[in-house]
Write an enzyme that holds these catalytic residues in place. Structure first.
Site, PDB file in Angstrom:
ATOM      1  N   HIS A  41      -9.577   6.944   9.595  1.00  0.00           N
ATOM      2  CA  HIS A  41     -10.470   5.374   9.145  1.00  0.00           C
ATOM      3  C   HIS A  41      -9.500   4.374  10.225  1.00  0.00           C
ATOM      4  CE1 HIS A  41      -9.016   3.724   5.758  1.00  0.00           C
ATOM      5  NE2 HIS A  41      -8.755   2.564   6.244  1.00  0.00           N
ATOM      6  N   GLU A  49     -15.193   4.455   8.844  1.00  0.00           N
ATOM      7  CA  GLU A  49     -15.058   5.977   7.731  1.00  0.00           C
ATOM      8  C   GLU A  49     -15.228   7.110   8.448  1.00  0.00           C
ATOM      9  OE1 GLU A  49     -13.349   5.641   5.628  1.00  0.00           O
ATOM     10  OE2 GLU A  49     -13.778   4.238   4.044  1.00  0.00           O
ATOM     11  N   ASP A 108     -11.942  -6.602  10.400  1.00  0.00           N
ATOM     12  CA  ASP A 108     -12.397  -6.166   9.592  1.00  0.00           C
ATOM     13  C   ASP A 108     -11.738  -6.853   8.409  1.00  0.00           C
ATOM     14  OD1 ASP A 108     -10.091  -4.831   8.667  1.00  0.00           O
ATOM     15  OD2 ASP A 108     -10.966  -3.457   8.548  1.00  0.00           O
ATOM     16  N   ASN A 132      -6.975   8.948   5.640  1.00  0.00           N
ATOM     17  CA  ASN A 132      -8.518   9.674   6.243  1.00  0.00           C
ATOM     18  C   ASN A 132      -8.972  10.049   7.665  1.00  0.00           C
ATOM     19  OD1 ASN A 132      -9.921   7.297   6.414  1.00  0.00           O
ATOM     20  ND2 ASN A 132     -11.571   7.809   4.776  1.00  0.00           N
TER      21      ASN A 132
HETATM   22  C1  GLP Z   1      -7.413  -0.281   5.435  1.00  0.00           C
HETATM   23  C2  GLP Z   1      -7.773  -1.404   6.469  1.00  0.00           C
HETATM   24  C3  GLP Z   1      -7.759  -0.895   8.060  1.00  0.00           C
HETATM   25  C4  GLP Z   1      -5.644   0.128   7.997  1.00  0.00           C
HETATM   26  C5  GLP Z   1      -5.050   1.032   7.129  1.00  0.00           C
HETATM   27  C6  GLP Z   1      -4.452   1.347   6.747  1.00  0.00           C
HETATM   28  O1  GLP Z   1      -8.183   0.437   5.150  1.00  0.00           O
HETATM   29  N1  GLP Z   1      -9.018  -1.833   7.053  1.00  0.00           N
HETATM   30  O2  GLP Z   1      -7.041  -1.637   9.445  1.00  0.00           O
HETATM   31  O3  GLP Z   1      -5.259   0.042   8.537  1.00  0.00           O
HETATM   32  O4  GLP Z   1      -6.579   0.924   5.798  1.00  0.00           O
HETATM   33  O5  GLP Z   1      -4.268   0.655   5.260  1.00  0.00           O
HETATM   34  P1  GLP Z   1      -1.999   0.842   5.820  1.00  0.00           P
HETATM   35  O6  GLP Z   1      -1.730   0.439   6.808  1.00  0.00           O
HETATM   36  O7  GLP Z   1      -1.722  -0.020   4.304  1.00  0.00           O
HETATM   37  O8  GLP Z   1      -1.672   2.165   5.500  1.00  0.00           O
END
Ligand code: GLP
Length: 258
Positions: free
Chosen positions: A155, A160, A84, A153
């Site tokens: 995702h 989402e 992404d 959440n």
């Molecule tokens: C972001 C990314 C995800 C990631 C998630 C968790 O929004 N788009 O790919 O897995 O958040 O992030 P973190 O690993 O910093 O908790």
């Protein structure tokens, strides 16, 4: 003749086919995930790696860089596809996912720059960019191994919570909770982009193997729902129960509700 609506999935059963690899803490989680990815690259040097951003995979990338620097592994034949990108951020913006990948992995290994792919957050027509990226990833045969983190959440990528799993790569409105969670990386909450381009559930699930890293108590609910709950688009990671080869590498805190 009625038109079959085939691009979304609604399914609310429990499957729980997810393999769990428990770790004591973040460091052990990172080492275990790095071993799985390194094994993939060694077994198939011309593989396609699906990559993720966020704080969860940073330690994994560090360990892969260490292995590369020690001469134990080469990424010269690897193609990478990232999940992404924020809409509106250029690859040189220090919070863009392209920048994150350069900084945490690509600049330190021998992957060929032209073989690293991240959706273009600056594309004038973001929908067209999503369609291009989806077709490109499918053209590669999807990832041999897709690395994922998980949002609080539930995702994955930026898929989402929603009423339906969205199969194609698409432009998404980020939820307030995701904007809140990601605000820590920006100077202020107002600077967090409101939209992103994300691989859809289709190309993520098209990966031959999926490895998710999860660390910390704030992931425990998402991890529980993903593994034990019904397959439900309100917790997008739960779709992974329908994939035949998912390994969740998680630390004790993230596993604490299981
Ligand atoms: C972001 C990314 C995800 C990631 C998630 C968790 O929004 N788009 O790919 O897995 O958040 O992030 P973190 O690993 O910093 O908790």
């Amino acid at each position: 003749m009625s038109r079959v609506r085939q691009h979304n999935i609604i399914y609310k059963e429990k499957y729980a086919m997810i393999r769990i690899c428990a770790a004591e803490n973040y460091d052990e989680m990172s080492e275990k995930a790095a071993r799985i990815i390194a094994a993939q690259v060694i077994v198939k040097p011309e593989c396609v790696l699906g990559l993720a951003t966020g704080s969860s995979p940073v330690g994994t990338y560090q360990r892969l860089v260490e292995r590369y620097k020690a001469g134990k592994i080469s990424f010269a034949g690897v193609t990478t596809v990232n999940l992404d990108e924020y809409k509106g951020l250029s690859g040189t913006h220090d919070q863009s996912y392209r920048y994150f990948m350069q900084h945490n992995l690509f600049d330190h290994i021998d992957v060929r720059p032209e073989c690293t792919h991240v959706p273009n957050g600056l594309a004038e027509d973001a929908e067209a960019e999503c369609a291009r990226y989806d077709a490109f990833v499918r053209g590669l045969g999807c990832a041999d191994l897709q690395l994922l983190g998980v949002g609080r959440n539930g995702h994955i990528g930026f898929n989402e919570p929603c009423d339906e799993f969205v199969v194609p790569t698409h432009v998404v409105d980020l939820t307030e909770s995701t904007i809140e969670a990601n605000a820590r990386f920006f100077a202020s909450r107002d600077e967090v982009p409101r939209q992103a381009l994300t691989m859809g559930i289709g190309v993520i699930m098209g990966a031959k193997k999926i490895v998710m890293v999860a660390s910390g108590a704030d992931k425990a609910d998402a991890v529980y729902g993903m593994v034990k709950g019904p397959v439900n688009p309100q917790l997008p990671a739960s779709i992974l129960q329908l994939h035949p080869d998912v390994t969740l590498v998680a630390d004790k805190a993230a596993l604490s509700k299981l």
